[in-house]
Write a protein that holds these residues in place. Structure first.
Motif, PDB file in Angstrom:
ATOM      1  N   LEU A   2     -78.088  60.095  -3.505  1.00  0.00           N
ATOM      2  CA  LEU A   2     -78.725  61.058  -2.699  1.00  0.00           C
ATOM      3  C   LEU A   2     -79.612  61.887  -3.676  1.00  0.00           C
ATOM      4  O   LEU A   2     -80.711  62.470  -3.363  1.00  0.00           O
ATOM      5  CB  LEU A   2     -77.671  62.193  -2.342  1.00  0.00           C
ATOM      6  N   LEU A   3     -79.280  62.001  -5.039  1.00  0.00           N
ATOM      7  CA  LEU A   3     -80.218  62.417  -5.880  1.00  0.00           C
ATOM      8  C   LEU A   3     -81.456  61.714  -6.124  1.00  0.00           C
ATOM      9  O   LEU A   3     -82.534  62.239  -6.534  1.00  0.00           O
ATOM     10  CB  LEU A   3     -79.461  62.848  -7.316  1.00  0.00           C
ATOM     11  N   SER A   4     -80.967  60.208  -6.584  1.00  0.00           N
ATOM     12  CA  SER A   4     -82.355  59.356  -6.775  1.00  0.00           C
ATOM     13  C   SER A   4     -81.970  57.957  -6.305  1.00  0.00           C
ATOM     14  O   SER A   4     -80.850  57.520  -6.661  1.00  0.00           O
ATOM     15  CB  SER A   4     -82.431  59.331  -8.264  1.00  0.00           C
ATOM     16  N   LEU A   5     -83.016  57.304  -5.562  1.00  0.00           N
ATOM     17  CA  LEU A   5     -82.600  56.019  -5.172  1.00  0.00           C
ATOM     18  C   LEU A   5     -82.256  54.929  -6.293  1.00  0.00           C
ATOM     19  O   LEU A   5     -82.010  53.796  -6.064  1.00  0.00           O
ATOM     20  CB  LEU A   5     -83.751  55.556  -4.385  1.00  0.00           C
ATOM     21  N   TYR A   6     -82.661  55.208  -7.702  1.00  0.00           N
ATOM     22  CA  TYR A   6     -82.495  54.495  -8.767  1.00  0.00           C
ATOM     23  C   TYR A   6     -80.935  54.366  -9.137  1.00  0.00           C
ATOM     24  O   TYR A   6     -80.704  53.402  -9.560  1.00  0.00           O
ATOM     25  CB  TYR A   6     -83.282  55.049  -9.943  1.00  0.00           C
ATOM     26  N   PHE A   7     -80.170  55.254  -8.843  1.00  0.00           N
ATOM     27  CA  PHE A   7     -78.713  54.986  -8.802  1.00  0.00           C
ATOM     28  C   PHE A   7     -78.034  53.811  -8.043  1.00  0.00           C
ATOM     29  O   PHE A   7     -77.020  53.440  -8.419  1.00  0.00           O
ATOM     30  CB  PHE A   7     -77.998  56.384  -8.630  1.00  0.00           C
ATOM     31  N   SER A  52     -52.130  47.740 -12.230  1.00  0.00           N
ATOM     32  CA  SER A  52     -52.830  46.382 -12.606  1.00  0.00           C
ATOM     33  C   SER A  52     -52.623  45.504 -11.517  1.00  0.00           C
ATOM     34  O   SER A  52     -52.132  44.310 -11.875  1.00  0.00           O
ATOM     35  CB  SER A  52     -52.106  45.854 -14.045  1.00  0.00           C
ATOM     36  N   GLY A  53     -52.889  45.548 -10.411  1.00  0.00           N
ATOM     37  CA  GLY A  53     -52.682  44.748  -9.138  1.00  0.00           C
ATOM     38  C   GLY A  53     -53.870  44.369  -8.678  1.00  0.00           C
ATOM     39  O   GLY A  53     -55.066  45.038  -9.177  1.00  0.00           O
ATOM     40  N   MET A  54     -54.114  43.598  -7.800  1.00  0.00           N
ATOM     41  CA  MET A  54     -55.388  43.333  -6.990  1.00  0.00           C
ATOM     42  C   MET A  54     -55.889  44.569  -6.423  1.00  0.00           C
ATOM     43  O   MET A  54     -56.795  44.733  -5.966  1.00  0.00           O
ATOM     44  CB  MET A  54     -55.076  41.937  -6.416  1.00  0.00           C
ATOM     45  N   SER A  55     -54.712  45.250  -5.620  1.00  0.00           N
ATOM     46  CA  SER A  55     -55.173  46.378  -4.900  1.00  0.00           C
ATOM     47  C   SER A  55     -55.915  47.388  -5.878  1.00  0.00           C
ATOM     48  O   SER A  55     -56.784  48.073  -5.305  1.00  0.00           O
ATOM     49  CB  SER A  55     -54.119  47.109  -4.391  1.00  0.00           C
ATOM     50  N   GLU A  56     -55.774  47.317  -7.310  1.00  0.00           N
ATOM     51  CA  GLU A  56     -56.445  48.427  -7.923  1.00  0.00           C
ATOM     52  C   GLU A  56     -58.076  48.108  -8.082  1.00  0.00           C
ATOM     53  O   GLU A  56     -58.825  49.088  -8.063  1.00  0.00           O
ATOM     54  CB  GLU A  56     -55.746  48.092  -9.512  1.00  0.00           C
ATOM     55  N   HIS A  57     -58.350  46.831  -7.774  1.00  0.00           N
ATOM     56  CA  HIS A  57     -59.710  46.185  -7.913  1.00  0.00           C
ATOM     57  C   HIS A  57     -60.283  46.838  -6.649  1.00  0.00           C
ATOM     58  O   HIS A  57     -61.552  47.125  -6.784  1.00  0.00           O
ATOM     59  CB  HIS A  57     -60.015  44.670  -8.138  1.00  0.00           C
ATOM     60  N   ALA A  58     -59.688  46.580  -5.657  1.00  0.00           N
ATOM     61  CA  ALA A  58     -60.352  47.092  -4.339  1.00  0.00           C
ATOM     62  C   ALA A  58     -60.534  48.400  -4.351  1.00  0.00           C
ATOM     63  O   ALA A  58     -61.425  49.164  -3.832  1.00  0.00           O
ATOM     64  CB  ALA A  58     -59.358  46.632  -3.235  1.00  0.00           C
ATOM     65  N   LYS A  59     -59.402  49.221  -4.513  1.00  0.00           N
ATOM     66  CA  LYS A  59     -59.652  50.708  -4.778  1.00  0.00           C
ATOM     67  C   LYS A  59     -60.552  51.252  -5.734  1.00  0.00           C
ATOM     68  O   LYS A  59     -61.412  51.958  -5.386  1.00  0.00           O
ATOM     69  CB  LYS A  59     -58.341  51.389  -4.889  1.00  0.00           C
ATOM     70  N   ASP A  60     -60.773  50.400  -6.621  1.00  0.00           N
ATOM     71  CA  ASP A  60     -61.957  50.845  -7.810  1.00  0.00           C
ATOM     72  C   ASP A  60     -63.294  50.616  -7.288  1.00  0.00           C
ATOM     73  O   ASP A  60     -64.117  51.171  -7.466  1.00  0.00           O
ATOM     74  CB  ASP A  60     -61.849  49.778  -9.149  1.00  0.00           C
ATOM     75  N   GLY A  61     -63.414  49.507  -6.264  1.00  0.00           N
ATOM     76  CA  GLY A  61     -64.652  49.042  -5.502  1.00  0.00           C
ATOM     77  C   GLY A  61     -65.083  50.404  -4.631  1.00  0.00           C
ATOM     78  O   GLY A  61     -66.198  50.792  -4.611  1.00  0.00           O
ATOM     79  N   ILE A  62     -64.036  50.917  -3.863  1.00  0.00           N
ATOM     80  CA  ILE A  62     -64.227  52.011  -3.043  1.00  0.00           C
ATOM     81  C   ILE A  62     -64.769  53.204  -3.680  1.00  0.00           C
ATOM     82  O   ILE A  62     -65.502  53.818  -3.351  1.00  0.00           O
ATOM     83  CB  ILE A  62     -63.089  52.328  -2.113  1.00  0.00           C
ATOM     84  N   ILE A  63     -64.003  53.288  -4.847  1.00  0.00           N
ATOM     85  CA  ILE A  63     -64.306  54.733  -5.708  1.00  0.00           C
ATOM     86  C   ILE A  63     -65.795  54.311  -6.290  1.00  0.00           C
ATOM     87  O   ILE A  63     -66.541  55.325  -6.408  1.00  0.00           O
ATOM     88  CB  ILE A  63     -63.338  54.877  -6.996  1.00  0.00           C
ATOM     89  N   PHE A  64     -66.047  53.510  -6.962  1.00  0.00           N
ATOM     90  CA  PHE A  64     -67.528  52.968  -7.517  1.00  0.00           C
ATOM     91  C   PHE A  64     -68.401  53.138  -6.212  1.00  0.00           C
ATOM     92  O   PHE A  64     -69.425  53.843  -6.687  1.00  0.00           O
ATOM     93  CB  PHE A  64     -67.504  51.967  -7.989  1.00  0.00           C
ATOM     94  N   THR A  65     -67.992  52.744  -5.270  1.00  0.00           N
ATOM     95  CA  THR A  65     -69.072  52.766  -4.168  1.00  0.00           C
ATOM     96  C   THR A  65     -69.467  54.167  -3.737  1.00  0.00           C
ATOM     97  O   THR A  65     -70.483  54.457  -3.566  1.00  0.00           O
ATOM     98  CB  THR A  65     -68.962  51.835  -2.823  1.00  0.00           C
ATOM     99  N   VAL A  66     -68.324  55.131  -3.691  1.00  0.00           N
ATOM    100  CA  VAL A  66     -68.556  56.484  -3.164  1.00  0.00           C
ATOM    101  C   VAL A  66     -69.499  56.968  -4.423  1.00  0.00           C
ATOM    102  O   VAL A  66     -70.273  57.817  -4.126  1.00  0.00           O
ATOM    103  CB  VAL A  66     -67.111  57.150  -3.245  1.00  0.00           C
ATOM    104  N   PHE A  67     -69.068  56.879  -5.646  1.00  0.00           N
ATOM    105  CA  PHE A  67     -69.919  57.505  -6.748  1.00  0.00           C
ATOM    106  C   PHE A  67     -71.174  57.214  -6.698  1.00  0.00           C
ATOM    107  O   PHE A  67     -72.230  57.975  -6.837  1.00  0.00           O
ATOM    108  CB  PHE A  67     -69.194  57.094  -8.123  1.00  0.00           C
ATOM    109  N   VAL A  68     -71.396  55.736  -6.453  1.00  0.00           N
ATOM    110  CA  VAL A  68     -73.026  55.308  -6.430  1.00  0.00           C
ATOM    111  C   VAL A  68     -73.697  55.881  -5.034  1.00  0.00           C
ATOM    112  O   VAL A  68     -74.954  56.409  -5.189  1.00  0.00           O
ATOM    113  CB  VAL A  68     -73.131  53.707  -6.340  1.00  0.00           C
ATOM    114  N   GLU A  69     -73.128  55.920  -4.138  1.00  0.00           N
ATOM    115  CA  GLU A  69     -73.603  56.552  -2.721  1.00  0.00           C
ATOM    116  C   GLU A  69     -73.949  58.023  -2.945  1.00  0.00           C
ATOM    117  O   GLU A  69     -74.984  58.420  -2.502  1.00  0.00           O
ATOM    118  CB  GLU A  69     -72.677  56.228  -1.681  1.00  0.00           C
ATOM    119  N   VAL A  70     -73.106  58.833  -3.385  1.00  0.00           N
ATOM    120  CA  VAL A  70     -73.406  60.304  -3.626  1.00  0.00           C
ATOM    121  C   VAL A  70     -74.381  60.484  -4.794  1.00  0.00           C
ATOM    122  O   VAL A  70     -75.225  61.221  -4.447  1.00  0.00           O
ATOM    123  CB  VAL A  70     -72.111  60.956  -3.675  1.00  0.00           C
ATOM    124  N   LEU A  71     -74.600  59.807  -5.871  1.00  0.00           N
ATOM    125  CA  LEU A  71     -75.439  59.773  -6.753  1.00  0.00           C
ATOM    126  C   LEU A  71     -76.886  59.399  -6.117  1.00  0.00           C
ATOM    127  O   LEU A  71     -77.746  59.874  -6.494  1.00  0.00           O
ATOM    128  CB  LEU A  71     -75.381  59.108  -7.952  1.00  0.00           C
TER     129      LEU A  71
END
Length: 179
Positions: free
Chosen positions: A124-129, A103-122
């Motif tokens: 590849l299946l459809s641009l709507y992601f 529950s620190g500010m670093s958690e939000h930055a790490k979540d931003g990286i994880i969410f961006t990886v998730f969206v970027e990989v998805l």
């Protein structure tokens, strides 16, 4: 003599050197994660241009630029937070902020990286992601509301102790005047 369970035992604190080592491993992990995701996306763009002859996927290129800028921004933020401090002799004084702290500010930055990886990989299946990124402002508003705005708007009004007795006296006098 009874052995204490894990719940009763006090959590040990981390030393500055341990924080420094864990921070460098965390930065390395998130750096590898973002580079791998971007590399896969670049391979997809090259394959769609040269192998599938479908032209340049402009929306994918824009998404790649957007995600790479987010990776760099979040990683730089983590890097600045974990910057160690050394004295004149080169000895470690402070290992920086613990990036693995809950529950620190670093958690939000790490979540931003994880969410961006998730969206970027998805994507590849459809641009709507890529539209999943519209959820981020909702999350930011939710965090602002829960932590700052909601408590500020709905905080009880401060009570003035001295004026309460005066108000009661005036109210009682007004009621007696009407009788």
């Amino acid at each position: 003599m009874a052995l204490s369970s894990g719940k009763d035992a006090k959590r040990g604190t981390k030393g500055q050197k341990q924080i420094l080592v864990e921070n460098s491993k965390t930065l390395q992990f998130y750096g590898y994660m973002s580079c791998t995701s971007s590399g896969i996306h670049i391979i997809y763009i090259i394959a769609s241009i040269f192998i599938f002859h479908s032209g340049i996927p402009y929306f994918s290129v824009l998404g790649l630029i957007f995600s790479c800028s987010l990776y760099v921004g979040c990683w730089w933020f983590l890097k600045v937070m974990s910057r160690p401090t050394y004295n004149d002799n080169g000895q470690l004084i402070d290992g920086g902020i613990d990036l693995n702290m809950e529950s620190g500010m670093s958690e939000h930055a790490k979540d931003g990286i994880i969410f961006t990886v998730f969206v970027e990989v998805l994507s590849l299946l459809s641009l709507y992601f890529w539209f999943l990124w519209l959820l981020v402002p909702l999350r930011i508003f939710y965090l602002l509301w829960v932590n700052f705005l909601g408590p500020w708007f709905f905080a009880p009004a401060p009570q003035d102790e001295g004026s309460d007795s005066k108000k009661k006296h005036k109210r009682n006098a007004a009621i007696k005047g009407f009788r």
